[in-house]
Motif scaffolding. Sequence first.
Motif, PDB file in Angstrom:
ATOM      1  N   HIS A  89       0.821  -1.212   0.000  1.00 27.49           N
ATOM      2  CA  HIS A  89       0.000   0.000   0.000  1.00 27.49           C
ATOM      3  C   HIS A  89       0.854   1.260   0.000  1.00 27.49           C
ATOM      4  O   HIS A  89       0.475   2.270  -0.599  1.00 27.49           O
ATOM      5  N   VAL A 106      -4.472  -1.068  -4.763  1.00 32.69           N
ATOM      6  CA  VAL A 106      -4.776  -2.278  -5.533  1.00 32.69           C
ATOM      7  C   VAL A 106      -4.058  -2.164  -6.877  1.00 32.69           C
ATOM      8  O   VAL A 106      -3.896  -1.060  -7.400  1.00 32.69           O
ATOM      9  N   LEU A 129      -1.866  -6.667  -0.893  1.00 36.24           N
ATOM     10  CA  LEU A 129      -2.307  -5.878  -2.040  1.00 36.24           C
ATOM     11  C   LEU A 129      -2.777  -6.822  -3.140  1.00 36.24           C
ATOM     12  O   LEU A 129      -1.999  -7.638  -3.630  1.00 36.24           O
ATOM     13  N   SER A 157      -7.906  -4.450   0.517  1.00 36.62           N
ATOM     14  CA  SER A 157      -7.595  -4.345  -0.907  1.00 36.62           C
ATOM     15  C   SER A 157      -8.413  -5.355  -1.689  1.00 36.62           C
ATOM     16  O   SER A 157      -8.582  -6.497  -1.251  1.00 36.62           O
TER      17      SER A 157
END
Length: 367
Positions: A89, A106, A129, A157
């Motif tokens: 992230h 994402v 992620l 995510s």
Amino acid sequence: MRRTVALRLCAALAMTGLATATGAVLPIPEASAATGGVTGYATQNGGTTGGAGGQTVKATTGTAIHAALCGRASASTPITIQVEGTINHGNTTKVSGSSCNTAAGVIELKAISNVTIVGVGAGAVFDQLGIHLRDARNIVIQNVTVRNVKKSGSPTSNGGDAIGMERNVRNVWVDHVNLEASGGESAGYDGLFDMKDNTQYVTLSYSVLRNSGRGGLVGSSESDLSNSYITYHHNRYENIDSRAPLLRGGTAHMYNNHYLRLNESGINSRAGARAKVDNNYFEDSKDVLGTFYTDAAGYWQVGGNTFDNVTWSTPGSENHPAGPNPQSNTTIGIPYSHTLDAAGCVPSIVNRTAGANKGLQVSDGKC
């Protein structure tokens, strides 16, 4: 033969290199050479080539992945993105452009086509992620690890899916990847490999899915029946509670997979789904095939499978195990060529070939 072709391709690319987006020439690492080895249903509907023929760029952050997508001439310009390091992230932000539609938190492959994402060098890890495909076509994801993607808690995510596909997705090959969680829904995780809302012609090969409550689904509900033509081969499902996978409608082919410790149920064919289940090895598991948690029947064709310490529950109104002596209840034609390894050899073959950072090895048919 596939491995010979890949090795020849690797040699040719290593000699020539490929131009990057900045005009420099990159030598091509071995990990990106197997994109010509697509198998299963991803070979149909025109085939799956990813970013073959396009430029190659290197990315060490999620933002750099998005920038590579956004820097193309168009949303369909072929590109291979070589990824190394940890993508999380903190290094994945939204990038804007006419050839992309990205978001922070994402890896977003949305409204695009002709893309390869491949781990190189010391490896690529997408940590907490997810990778999200939407309105996407001709995508290859290879030699990466995606772990601990959450739908609740922090950070979140991709709805909790390691790799998730939805809405008009076509021709995806996911190969030699690790998809991992650290628990089930109560711990904040969802599926490892989910397909819904008209996703078709997908192959998952030589991959490891482990330590999750949910392996993956095809179809988000009993009314989402537009997903189909999925191949799963030479994968290891390990310590998965259920959904290995859950099939709602459509056709899927599972062959030469090693299923180890499916704790509640495995291949759950329901709502008219049809599963061809060939030469797999099921071990230390429960209810590995059938229709579960619904009275909407699914179907299967079985052959050559090994059931090693598999237990079966008693049939009930919403519990229809195929065992203890699974028999076919449909016939399924497979349109592509493939070679079946003997089920008894599957654990050793999958152990040495499946997953990221295994050199993209494939089966030679030997135990």
